[in-house]
Write a protein that holds these residues in place. Structure first.
Motif, short mmCIF file in Angstrom:
data_model
loop_
_atom_site.label_atom_id
_atom_site.label_comp_id
_atom_site.label_asym_id
_atom_site.label_seq_id
_atom_site.Cartn_x
_atom_site.Cartn_y
_atom_site.Cartn_z
N LEU A 69 36.19 35.85 45.42
CA LEU A 69 35.75 36.25 44.08
C LEU A 69 36.96 36.51 43.19
O LEU A 69 37.01 36.05 42.04
CB LEU A 69 34.85 37.49 44.16
N ALA A 70 37.95 37.22 43.69
CA ALA A 70 39.18 37.47 42.93
C ALA A 70 39.87 36.15 42.59
O ALA A 70 40.39 35.97 41.48
CB ALA A 70 40.12 38.37 43.73
N GLY A 71 39.85 35.22 43.54
CA GLY A 71 40.51 33.94 43.33
C GLY A 71 39.90 33.12 42.20
O GLY A 71 40.62 32.42 41.49
N THR A 72 38.59 33.22 42.03
CA THR A 72 37.98 32.47 40.93
C THR A 72 38.56 32.93 39.59
O THR A 72 38.80 32.12 38.70
CB THR A 72 36.44 32.63 40.89
N HIS A 73 38.82 34.24 39.47
CA HIS A 73 39.33 34.77 38.21
C HIS A 73 40.82 34.50 38.05
O HIS A 73 41.26 34.06 36.98
CB HIS A 73 39.01 36.26 38.10
N SER A 74 41.61 34.75 39.10
CA SER A 74 43.05 34.48 39.00
C SER A 74 43.31 33.02 38.66
O SER A 74 44.12 32.71 37.78
CB SER A 74 43.76 34.84 40.32
N ASN A 75 42.63 32.12 39.37
CA ASN A 75 42.84 30.69 39.12
C ASN A 75 42.40 30.28 37.73
O ASN A 75 43.06 29.48 37.07
CB ASN A 75 42.10 29.86 40.18
N ASP A 76 41.30 30.86 37.26
CA ASP A 76 40.80 30.54 35.92
C ASP A 76 41.78 31.04 34.86
O ASP A 76 42.10 30.32 33.91
CB ASP A 76 39.42 31.16 35.72
N MET A 77 42.29 32.27 35.02
CA MET A 77 43.25 32.80 34.05
C MET A 77 44.52 31.95 34.02
O MET A 77 45.06 31.65 32.95
CB MET A 77 43.59 34.27 34.35
N ALA A 78 45.02 31.56 35.20
CA ALA A 78 46.24 30.76 35.26
C ALA A 78 46.03 29.37 34.65
O ALA A 78 46.88 28.86 33.92
CB ALA A 78 46.71 30.63 36.71
N ARG A 79 44.88 28.78 34.93
CA ARG A 79 44.61 27.42 34.45
C ARG A 79 44.38 27.39 32.94
O ARG A 79 44.92 26.56 32.24
CB ARG A 79 43.39 26.86 35.18
N ARG A 80 43.56 28.35 32.45
CA ARG A 80 43.22 28.35 31.02
C ARG A 80 44.10 29.29 30.20
O ARG A 80 43.91 29.41 28.99
CB ARG A 80 41.74 28.70 30.84
N ARG A 81 45.01 29.97 30.86
CA ARG A 81 45.99 30.85 30.21
C ARG A 81 45.35 31.89 29.29
O ARG A 81 45.70 32.02 28.13
CB ARG A 81 47.03 30.03 29.47
N PHE A 82 44.43 32.65 29.86
CA PHE A 82 43.92 33.84 29.18
C PHE A 82 44.17 35.00 30.12
O PHE A 82 44.44 34.82 31.31
CB PHE A 82 42.43 33.70 28.83
N PHE A 83 44.12 36.20 29.59
CA PHE A 83 44.36 37.39 30.40
C PHE A 83 43.39 38.47 29.95
O PHE A 83 43.58 39.11 28.91
CB PHE A 83 45.81 37.85 30.24
N ASN A 84 42.30 38.63 30.72
CA ASN A 84 41.26 39.57 30.33
C ASN A 84 40.33 39.76 31.52
O ASN A 84 40.22 38.89 32.37
CB ASN A 84 40.48 39.00 29.14
N HIS A 85 39.63 40.90 31.55
CA HIS A 85 38.62 41.12 32.59
C HIS A 85 37.40 40.23 32.37
O HIS A 85 36.67 39.94 33.31
CB HIS A 85 38.20 42.58 32.63
N HIS A 86 37.18 39.79 31.15
CA HIS A 86 36.07 38.88 30.84
C HIS A 86 36.64 37.47 30.68
O HIS A 86 37.65 37.27 30.02
CB HIS A 86 35.38 39.30 29.54
N ASP A 87 35.95 36.50 31.28
CA ASP A 87 36.39 35.12 31.11
C ASP A 87 35.96 34.65 29.71
O ASP A 87 35.23 35.36 29.00
CB ASP A 87 35.86 34.23 32.24
N PRO A 88 36.43 33.49 29.26
CA PRO A 88 36.07 33.03 27.91
C PRO A 88 34.57 32.90 27.67
O PRO A 88 34.12 32.93 26.52
CB PRO A 88 36.77 31.67 27.80
#
Length: 195
Positions: A69-88
């Protein structure tokens, strides 16, 4: 004529908007050293448990499902270059867990606890860089940070932030999972999920 430019980069941002120093980092660091992200995650886990024990709490079990679950968020932030507890799309850790068919629910005595908690951090992999130019070609050399600095800096950063500290020291949490993802702009995105 040879021109030399030396730039230092700050490397740590806790939850919130990107800092000016991290926005100013160049887009594509070249030849970074190989980092063992799994080893860093385990070191963060061990340091998190040390903090809990020092504060009279039981250590957290490692959870592979929480790490996914953590990996889905870390990978998404790194790929899309956002930094937030909420995804886009607006999902928080509980929404992302639900999308994966995961929930956090457990009972202690007569009390039922629901919901994941989450810590995130973005940390730079280099201290700065040096550019040298002969007027035709510009060469950039990076001052990469050793792998050994990441876990201590990450846990110290979280422990110095009231909300992150509260998540680490939550007495009802029983397990955690961690994941790190490296982005092409020289940052590590770290997500820690508790249940």
């Amino acid at each position: 004529m040879r021109i030399v430019l030396v730039v230092a980069a700050l490397g740590l941002a806790a939850c919130g908007a990107p800092s000016a120093s991290t926005r100013a980092q160049p887009a594509s660091p070249s030849s970074p050293p190989a980092l063992d992200l799994g080893r860093i995650a385990r070191q963060i886990h061990d340091r998190t448990n040390s903090e809990r024990v020092q504060n009279g709490l039981t250590p957290l079990a490692w959870s592979d499902s929480l790490a996914r679950l953590a990996g889905t968020h870390s990978n998404d932030m790194a790929r899309r270059r956002f930094f937030n507890h909420h995804d886009p799309e607006g999902r928080d850790v509980n929404g992302r867990g639900e999308a994966l068919g995961m929930t956090c629910r457990y009972e202690i005595g007569n009390t039922i606890y629901r919901g994941f908690s989450e810590n995130i951090i973005r940390i730079g992999t280099y201290r700065g860089w040096r550019e040298e130019s002969d007027g035709v070609t510009t060469t950039r050399t990076y001052d990469y940070r050793p792998e050994s600095v990441f876990a201590p800096e990450i846990v110290t950063g979280w422990m110095n932030s009231p909300g992150h500290r509260a998540n680490i020291l939550q007495p009802t949490s029983r397990a955690e999972g961690l994941s790190l993802a490296a982005s092409s702009d020289g940052n590590l995105y770290v997500t820690q999920v508790f249940c």
